[in-house]
Design a protein around this motif. Structure first.
Motif, mmCIF file in Angstrom:
data_model
loop_
_atom_site.group_PDB
_atom_site.id
_atom_site.type_symbol
_atom_site.label_atom_id
_atom_site.label_comp_id
_atom_site.label_asym_id
_atom_site.label_seq_id
_atom_site.Cartn_x
_atom_site.Cartn_y
_atom_site.Cartn_z
ATOM 1 N N ASN A 156 0.809 -1.221 0.000
ATOM 2 C CA ASN A 156 0.000 0.000 0.000
ATOM 3 C C ASN A 156 0.840 1.267 0.000
ATOM 4 O O ASN A 156 0.298 2.374 0.156
ATOM 5 C CB ASN A 156 -0.928 0.006 1.217
ATOM 6 C CG ASN A 156 -1.929 -1.140 1.182
ATOM 7 O OD1 ASN A 156 -2.442 -1.489 0.113
ATOM 8 N ND2 ASN A 156 -2.211 -1.732 2.343
ATOM 9 N N VAL A 157 2.148 1.126 -0.172
ATOM 10 C CA VAL A 157 3.048 2.288 -0.172
ATOM 11 C C VAL A 157 3.216 2.788 -1.600
ATOM 12 O O VAL A 157 3.430 1.994 -2.527
ATOM 13 C CB VAL A 157 4.421 1.911 0.423
ATOM 14 C CG1 VAL A 157 5.354 3.105 0.397
ATOM 15 C CG2 VAL A 157 4.248 1.396 1.845
ATOM 16 N N GLN A 158 3.114 4.102 -1.780
ATOM 17 C CA GLN A 158 3.197 4.679 -3.115
ATOM 18 C C GLN A 158 4.455 5.516 -3.272
ATOM 19 O O GLN A 158 4.904 6.184 -2.340
ATOM 20 C CB GLN A 158 1.972 5.553 -3.397
ATOM 21 C CG GLN A 158 0.671 4.773 -3.502
ATOM 22 C CD GLN A 158 -0.504 5.668 -3.848
ATOM 23 O OE1 GLN A 158 -0.486 6.866 -3.567
ATOM 24 N NE2 GLN A 158 -1.537 5.094 -4.466
ATOM 25 N N ARG A 159 4.981 5.497 -4.481
ATOM 26 C CA ARG A 159 6.093 6.362 -4.860
ATOM 27 C C ARG A 159 5.579 7.790 -5.053
ATOM 28 O O ARG A 159 4.358 8.016 -5.099
ATOM 29 C CB ARG A 159 6.707 5.861 -6.168
ATOM 30 C CG ARG A 159 7.328 4.490 -6.107
ATOM 31 C CD ARG A 159 7.364 3.780 -7.450
ATOM 32 N NE ARG A 159 7.849 4.605 -8.538
ATOM 33 C CZ ARG A 159 9.081 4.564 -9.041
ATOM 34 N NH1 ARG A 159 9.945 3.704 -8.526
ATOM 35 N NH2 ARG A 159 9.433 5.326 -10.039
ATOM 36 N N PRO A 160 6.480 8.757 -5.199
ATOM 37 C CA PRO A 160 6.035 10.135 -5.433
ATOM 38 C C PRO A 160 5.155 10.281 -6.676
ATOM 39 O O PRO A 160 4.308 11.184 -6.733
ATOM 40 C CB PRO A 160 7.348 10.902 -5.589
ATOM 41 C CG PRO A 160 8.331 10.127 -4.802
ATOM 42 C CD PRO A 160 7.939 8.691 -4.986
ATOM 43 N N PRO B 84 2.708 2.094 -7.214
ATOM 44 C CA PRO B 84 3.057 1.295 -6.029
ATOM 45 C C PRO B 84 4.552 1.040 -5.955
ATOM 46 O O PRO B 84 5.256 1.079 -6.968
ATOM 47 C CB PRO B 84 2.267 0.004 -6.238
ATOM 48 C CG PRO B 84 2.035 -0.079 -7.711
ATOM 49 C CD PRO B 84 1.896 1.338 -8.183
ATOM 50 N N ALA B 85 5.028 0.774 -4.759
ATOM 51 C CA ALA B 85 6.450 0.492 -4.555
ATOM 52 C C ALA B 85 6.862 -0.744 -5.344
ATOM 53 O O ALA B 85 6.111 -1.713 -5.446
ATOM 54 C CB ALA B 85 6.731 0.289 -3.070
ATOM 55 N N ARG B 86 8.074 -0.695 -5.897
ATOM 56 C CA ARG B 86 8.583 -1.794 -6.715
ATOM 57 C C ARG B 86 9.761 -2.446 -6.009
ATOM 58 O O ARG B 86 10.737 -1.777 -5.666
ATOM 59 C CB ARG B 86 9.017 -1.277 -8.084
ATOM 60 C CG ARG B 86 7.891 -0.595 -8.859
ATOM 61 C CD ARG B 86 8.431 0.146 -10.058
ATOM 62 N NE ARG B 86 7.371 0.930 -10.714
ATOM 63 C CZ ARG B 86 7.592 1.821 -11.672
ATOM 64 N NH1 ARG B 86 8.831 2.051 -12.102
ATOM 65 N NH2 ARG B 86 6.597 2.481 -12.208
ATOM 66 N N ASP C 109 12.519 0.517 -6.321
ATOM 67 C CA ASP C 109 12.559 1.245 -5.047
ATOM 68 C C ASP C 109 13.344 0.490 -3.974
ATOM 69 O O ASP C 109 14.084 1.093 -3.207
ATOM 70 C CB ASP C 109 11.133 1.496 -4.554
ATOM 71 C CG ASP C 109 10.326 2.316 -5.539
ATOM 72 O OD1 ASP C 109 10.720 3.456 -5.810
ATOM 73 O OD2 ASP C 109 9.333 1.790 -6.071
ATOM 74 N N VAL C 110 13.144 -0.822 -3.923
ATOM 75 C CA VAL C 110 13.855 -1.635 -2.934
ATOM 76 C C VAL C 110 14.488 -2.820 -3.657
ATOM 77 O O VAL C 110 13.788 -3.567 -4.345
ATOM 78 C CB VAL C 110 12.900 -2.141 -1.831
ATOM 79 C CG1 VAL C 110 13.688 -2.913 -0.774
ATOM 80 C CG2 VAL C 110 12.143 -0.986 -1.196
#
Length: 722
Positions: free
Chosen positions: A474-478, A482-484, A512-513
């Protein structure tokens, strides 16, 4: 009357055939000439060695075979190259022929004189039009296409970046002093730019000079090559920079070797195998990340490319630069003022006023049990994703879990061929042994009791990736996406070009990670990473191997160096680089030194322990290993070897301590039992001379009926793991 030449040929292991074989030829051959010679029913590549023979030297009744042919178009290998091979064979207890032939390109070993002539012929001019289909044309040109080295087009000459005060001082000392040098610079301090300047100064001063730049891992070669190509090909041409590593095709390796041997290549970038490259104009050797264990060959001739680089530099009068943010304890000791074998050069500051990451220790004894990531670490990763920054998660164990386990009957997913567990890989639902390669499907129920509830124990990179994808779903990038989360390890980089694609995605900010093993923890210049986390590093602290703390400290320090490398980016983000370590022993001395980024303090403490225990670098070691069908047969051979050394009264035996044989840590691999025996001496010369005199007895023992169960034996000088 035919002339007689001694030729170095790769004879079968443990054959005791001899160092060099004698053949006849109609002409006198210059030492270093490449020839093809008959051996049994085969025809092999050989190198004419230095000592010519006379007919009187051949025992009566012995009929010599003739050299089949001389390979045309290749100048003889230099005397310096032959000295290097001879030293490596003597020091690492192998035959001259084995070292000499395996150092040559694989394609060259199998070529006839006719094939080599065609290979060296200039390319035919392209025809205006071909009636062949595109597929047929592509197949015809495949070898030429494979032989071409994949380098970027020459970039326009760009102004040199200004050196920092530390870089300027270090570069001046390299120019003024003979070395060898230990360049101790923190991660991100600009060591690569110093290498580039040293190579540039050498090539500008000497039109025939060559430089060898070594890196520990194949995946680091393209990245370094890109920088060298951009810097040097505009001035020196496309062939000025070539690579040498095992990931290249055989035609590529041959083309690079020929370019280096003829002097067309001014710079060779390579892994440990490149130390044996034929470089007639060699004047500079750079060993980047000199502490890395990858410089030690672990199969066949167990040589250390770093140590051979130092020997080759001294023999040829070349300057040698060893570079690392975490030098090996042997190199650190040798650069101490009292020892003084190397000149230590220091660059403690990062380029552009970039700060070293803050190290944060998470005491996992205070966290909820059985969690993979502590809540504070997940919060920190989430914040980085929301700000558009990248994070690197390090776990040096691939797969989903190290073992599957049945709680009802204690069954474990053991490998049937090794004394090791099969690792659970969830992606393709397989159990794989990382020692012998045996693979099978995951059972639907416990094979022993039928319990369908078998559980994974431990953690691997697959599990970390899955857990992060769940926690960050549920975490979004700017940008609102969604986070990748991505993973780089030996499993995800099998396909050709897959590693380059994933690294490019990382550099572009599409990931992202990143979860990875040690292959992403060193050398890479990720500009957007501001957080690095080590999830399960404690196992190395309790290893029986005395080098384990050194390896752990180096790995974590190198991994921490991936964070905050771009000072301008960090400042623009209003961020601060961090290194998180989840540990059950937060008070350990390794973590205390790491928290201060204090390698000198860590090295001082470790060297004192080594001195008290009589370990390297204050002593010298070798291991004799035996592989046999049974553990009893392996240990019996080693015990007999010790006894025969005592019975024969071998020289220097009183200066060498021989420990009793014991099983190896993983004692059975691919149904072969393995045992080892440690030898120690306070004098390196005494140890080597004892080993040299012992060789003939080891060969003799292997041929006795008592040791028919023996598969092989080997000697490992200066072992990195015990």
């Amino acid at each position: 009357m035919p002339h007689i030449s001694h030729v170095a040929v790769q004879t079968p292991a443990h054959s005791a055939v001899g160092e060099l074989l004698s053949y006849t030829c109609d002409e006198v051959l210059q030492p270093g000439t490449l020839v093809r010679v008959p051996l049994g029913k085969r025809e092999l590549l050989g190198v004419v060695w230095d000592t010519p023979a006379a007919p009187a030297d051949i025992p009566p009744g012995v009929e010599l075979r003739s050299i089949a042919c001389v390979l045309p178009g290749i100048a003889p290998l230099s005397r310096g190259w032959r000295r290097l091979v001879g030293f490596a064979a003597h020091y690492y207890q192998r035959s001259v022929g084995e070292i000499a032939v395996t150092a040559l390109p694989p394609q060259l070993r199998d070529m006839t004189a006719e094939q080599l002539t065609r290979r060296l012929a200039p390319p035919k001019p392209a025809k205006a039009k071909s009636s062949k289909s595109k597929k047929a044309q592509a197949e015809e040109n495949f070898e030429d296409a494979a032989a071409a080295i994949a380098v970027a087009a020459p970039a326009p000459t760009t102004p040199l970046v200004a050196l920092s005060a530390e870089q300027t001082s270090v570069f001046a000392q390299i120019e003024q002093n003979p070395g060898p040098f230990l360049l101790y610079g923190s991660t991100g301090s600009g060591k690569t730019e110093v290498y580039l300047r040293a190579v540039q100064a050498l090539l500008d001063a000497n039109p025939e000079a060559q430089a060898l730049v070594m890196v520990p891992e194949i995946n680091l070669t393209p990245q370094l090559q890109e920088r060298f190509v951009a810097r040097f090909t505009p001035q020196y041409g496309q062939e000025a920079v070539v690579s040498m590593h095992s990931g290249m095709t055989n035609p590529q390796r041959l083309k690079s070797w020929l370019a280096a041997h003829t002097g067309r290549a001014r710079i060779v970038l390579g892994t440990r195998m490149s130390i044996f490259a034929s470089l007639p104009g060699l004047k500079l050797i750079v060993v980047d990340e000199e502490h890395d264990a990858s410089y030690k060959q672990q199969e066949g001739a167990r040589y250390s490319a770093r140590d051979l680089a130092l020997w080759r530099g001294r023999d040829t009068g070349s300057k040698v630069i060893l570079g690392s943010a975490t030098p090996s304890l042997e190199s650190w000791y040798a650069s101490d003022g009292e020892v003084g074998r190397y000149q230590r050069l220091e660059m403690p500051s990062r380029i552009g006023a970039a700060a070293l990451p803050r190290v944060r220790l998470v005491d996992m004894t205070q966290q909820p049990k059985r969690i993979v990531f502590s809540p504070p670490l997940i919060d920190a990763i989430t914040d980085r994703v929301k700000r558009g920054e990248q994070s690197l998660i390090l776990l040096n164990r691939r797969g989903f879990a190290p073992v599957l386990f049945c709680a009802d009957c204690n069954w474990k997913s053991d490998c049937p061929h090794c004394s090791a567990h099969q690792v659970f890989h969830k992606g393709d639902r397989t159990l794989r042994c990382h020692h012998c390669g045996f693979t099978q499907r995951v059972p639907f129920a416990c094979p022993s009791c039928g319990n369908p509830d078998i559980l994974p124990l431990g953690k691997g990179t697959e599990q970390l990736q899955e857990e992060l994808e769940r926690l960050l779903r549920n975490v979004q990038r700017p940008d609102g996406d969604p986070a990748r989360v991505a993973r780089i390890d030996a499993d995800t980089t099998k396909a050709k070009g897959s590693l380059e694609e994933q690294l490019a995605a990382m550099h572009a900010g599409d990931i992202d990670v990143l979860v990875g093993t040690q292959m992403v923890a060193k050398g890479h210049d990720f500009r957007r990473i501001t957080l690095v986390a080590a999830v399960q590093p404690d196992s190395a602290l309790y290893s029986s191997d005395y080098r384990a703390p050194e390896r752990l400290f180096c790995l974590l320090m190198q991994a921490a160096g991936r964070a905050g490398r771009d000072a301008l980016y960090v400042k623009a983000q209003g961020s601060a680089p961090e290194m998180w370590i989840q540990t059950h022993d937060a008070q350990h001395a390794v973590y205390a030194a790491l928290k201060r980024h204090d390698y000198p303090a860590f090295a001082k403490q470790q060297l004192q322990e080594r001195l008290d225990a009589g370990m390297p670098p204050y002593a010298f070691q070798a291991i004799v290993r035996a592989d046999a069908r049974t553990q009893e047969a392996a240990q019996a051979f080693l015990s007999a070897a010790t006894q025969v050394a005592k019975d024969a009264g071998l020289p220097y035996l009183d200066e060498v301590f021989i420990y009793p044989p014991i099983p190896m840590a993983v004692q059975r691999v691919a149904n072969v039992e393995r045992a080892q025996m440690l030898l120690e001496a306070t004098n390196r010369s005494a140890l080597l001379r004892f080993l040299n005199s012992w060789q003939q007895y080891l060969h003799w023992l292997r041929g006795l009926p008592d040791h028919k169960g023996l598969v092989r034996w080997l000697v490992d000088v200066d072992p990195l793991s015990i």
